[in-house]
Motif scaffolding. Structure first.
Motif, PDB file in Angstrom:
ATOM      1  N   LEU A  63       5.830   0.771 -11.954  1.00 46.02           N
ATOM      2  CA  LEU A  63       6.499   1.512 -10.899  1.00 46.02           C
ATOM      3  C   LEU A  63       7.601   2.400 -11.463  1.00 46.02           C
ATOM      4  N   ARG A  64       8.031   3.351 -10.661  1.00 38.29           N
ATOM      5  CA  ARG A  64       9.066   4.306 -11.064  1.00 38.29           C
ATOM      6  C   ARG A  64      10.417   3.870 -10.517  1.00 38.29           C
ATOM      7  N   PHE A  65      11.410   3.844 -11.402  1.00 37.80           N
ATOM      8  CA  PHE A  65      12.783   3.527 -11.014  1.00 37.80           C
ATOM      9  C   PHE A  65      13.717   4.562 -11.626  1.00 37.80           C
ATOM     10  N   GLU A  66      14.681   5.023 -10.822  1.00 40.94           N
ATOM     11  CA  GLU A  66      15.578   6.090 -11.239  1.00 40.94           C
ATOM     12  C   GLU A  66      17.030   5.688 -11.016  1.00 40.94           C
ATOM     13  N   ASN A  67      17.905   6.142 -11.919  1.00 41.07           N
ATOM     14  CA  ASN A  67      19.336   6.072 -11.653  1.00 41.07           C
ATOM     15  C   ASN A  67      19.708   7.200 -10.704  1.00 41.07           C
ATOM     16  N   GLY A  68      20.500   6.902  -9.710  1.00 40.14           N
ATOM     17  CA  GLY A  68      20.923   7.953  -8.794  1.00 40.14           C
ATOM     18  C   GLY A  68      21.749   7.405  -7.663  1.00 40.14           C
ATOM     19  N   SER A  69      22.327   8.319  -6.918  1.00 37.60           N
ATOM     20  CA  SER A  69      23.147   7.986  -5.755  1.00 37.60           C
ATOM     21  C   SER A  69      22.361   8.263  -4.483  1.00 37.60           C
ATOM     22  N   GLY A  94       0.774  -1.233   0.000  1.00 38.14           N
ATOM     23  CA  GLY A  94       0.000   0.000   0.000  1.00 38.14           C
ATOM     24  C   GLY A  94       0.803   1.279   0.000  1.00 38.14           C
ATOM     25  N   LEU A  95       2.121   1.205  -0.168  1.00 43.07           N
ATOM     26  CA  LEU A  95       2.950   2.395  -0.192  1.00 43.07           C
ATOM     27  C   LEU A  95       3.174   2.879  -1.625  1.00 43.07           C
ATOM     28  N   ARG A  96       3.376   4.163  -1.778  1.00 40.61           N
ATOM     29  CA  ARG A  96       3.747   4.720  -3.085  1.00 40.61           C
ATOM     30  C   ARG A  96       5.268   4.635  -3.188  1.00 40.61           C
ATOM     31  N   ALA A  97       5.724   3.470  -3.558  1.00 43.57           N
ATOM     32  CA  ALA A  97       7.153   3.184  -3.530  1.00 43.57           C
ATOM     33  C   ALA A  97       7.788   3.408  -4.897  1.00 43.57           C
ATOM     34  N   PHE A  98       8.992   3.976  -4.883  1.00 44.61           N
ATOM     35  CA  PHE A  98       9.795   4.070  -6.096  1.00 44.61           C
ATOM     36  C   PHE A  98      11.214   3.650  -5.762  1.00 44.61           C
ATOM     37  N   GLY A  99      11.956   3.217  -6.777  1.00 44.95           N
ATOM     38  CA  GLY A  99      13.295   2.694  -6.564  1.00 44.95           C
ATOM     39  C   GLY A  99      14.372   3.605  -7.104  1.00 44.95           C
ATOM     40  N   VAL A 100      15.508   3.604  -6.430  1.00 46.78           N
ATOM     41  CA  VAL A 100      16.683   4.354  -6.865  1.00 46.78           C
ATOM     42  C   VAL A 100      17.875   3.407  -6.807  1.00 46.78           C
ATOM     43  N   ASP A 101      18.678   3.384  -7.861  1.00 44.34           N
ATOM     44  CA  ASP A 101      19.872   2.552  -7.857  1.00 44.34           C
ATOM     45  C   ASP A 101      20.945   3.214  -8.702  1.00 44.34           C
ATOM     46  N   ALA A 102      22.191   3.057  -8.282  1.00 39.98           N
ATOM     47  CA  ALA A 102      23.315   3.634  -9.028  1.00 39.98           C
ATOM     48  C   ALA A 102      23.611   2.878 -10.307  1.00 39.98           C
ATOM     49  N   SER A 103      23.141   1.626 -10.404  1.00 41.44           N
ATOM     50  CA  SER A 103      23.451   0.776 -11.550  1.00 41.44           C
ATOM     51  C   SER A 103      22.390   0.900 -12.643  1.00 41.44           C
TER      52      SER A 103
END
Length: 224
Positions: free
Chosen positions: A95-101, A72-81
């Protein structure tokens, strides 16, 4: 090695291992009821704070981000790879996934109800960890929660220890030491789970989940 060098080396190593990592771990929660339970406590704590958006930092192939979404969370992912982010987007296109540190998140101050750092800080050199924890504090709303997972070092006389990791150099942390670093960053321990090593584990380390809260509002725990 500079902070940027460390990040670049870790990114390249995970890009190279992304497909195999996803194959090995995308279903890992099915066999980890204790991990699922702690994620459930985290989700309830975030929901109780009234701000349900959560960043899964170091999200890998996105399976835990998707689990949080299912809670039930509005979850998004962040990864350097970029390799990991590409796999996560393919597996979970909704879902939303982003490149980032995780040291420089592209998120406004106080925007999040939760941050999940599940074995994400293990490649962070000890001298750089306080800045990462300060960044988690920055993006959390008052009353927001952080759930951080890591492997324990041998004891308080060894607050950090390097261990042999298949992908990149990694660190173990003594739980009380890491809790003290969280406290210094303005994140106060709510609960911790200690999972003893299992016979099937490749590494004989205790696994730790620490749940911490950013101060600023009164917040009751799940079920209160």
């Amino acid at each position: 090695m500079t902070e940027q060098d460390t990040l670049s080396a870790t990114r390249e190593a995970y890009d190279a291992a992304a497909a195999e990592y996803a194959r090995l771990f995308r279903d890992s929660l099915r066999e980890s009821p204790l991990d699922r339970a702690m994620l459930g406590v985290f989700a309830e704590s975030v929901a109780a704070s009234g701000k349900a958006e959560v960043a899964d930092v170091g999200c890998g192939p996105g399976h835990v981000t998707a689990h949080l979404h299912g809670l039930g969370l509005r979850a998004f992912g962040v990864d350097a790879s970029p390799g990991m982010v590409g796999l996560a987007r393919s597996a979970h296109p909704q879902l939303r996934f982003e490149n980032g540190s995780m040291a420089t998140l592209d998120t406004a101050d106080g925007a999040l109800g939760g941050v999940l750092a599940r074995w994400s800080v293990i490649h962070t050199p000890p001298a750089e960890l306080p800045a990462v924890l300060a960044e988690f504090h920055r993006v959390l709303a008052p009353g927001g929660h952080l759930l951080i997972g890591f492997s324990a070092s041998e004891g308080p006389s060894h607050p950090t220890q390097v261990f042999d990791h298949a992908v990149a150099p990694a660190y173990r942390w003594w739980p009380d030491h890491l809790a003290a670093l969280l406290h210094t960053a303005g994140l106060f321990e709510v609960a911790r789970m200690v999972r003893a090593p299992q016979p099937t584990d490749r590494r004989r380390f205790k696994e730790i989940h620490l749940l911490a809260r950013k101060d600023g509002t009164e917040s009751s725990g799940p079920g209160e």
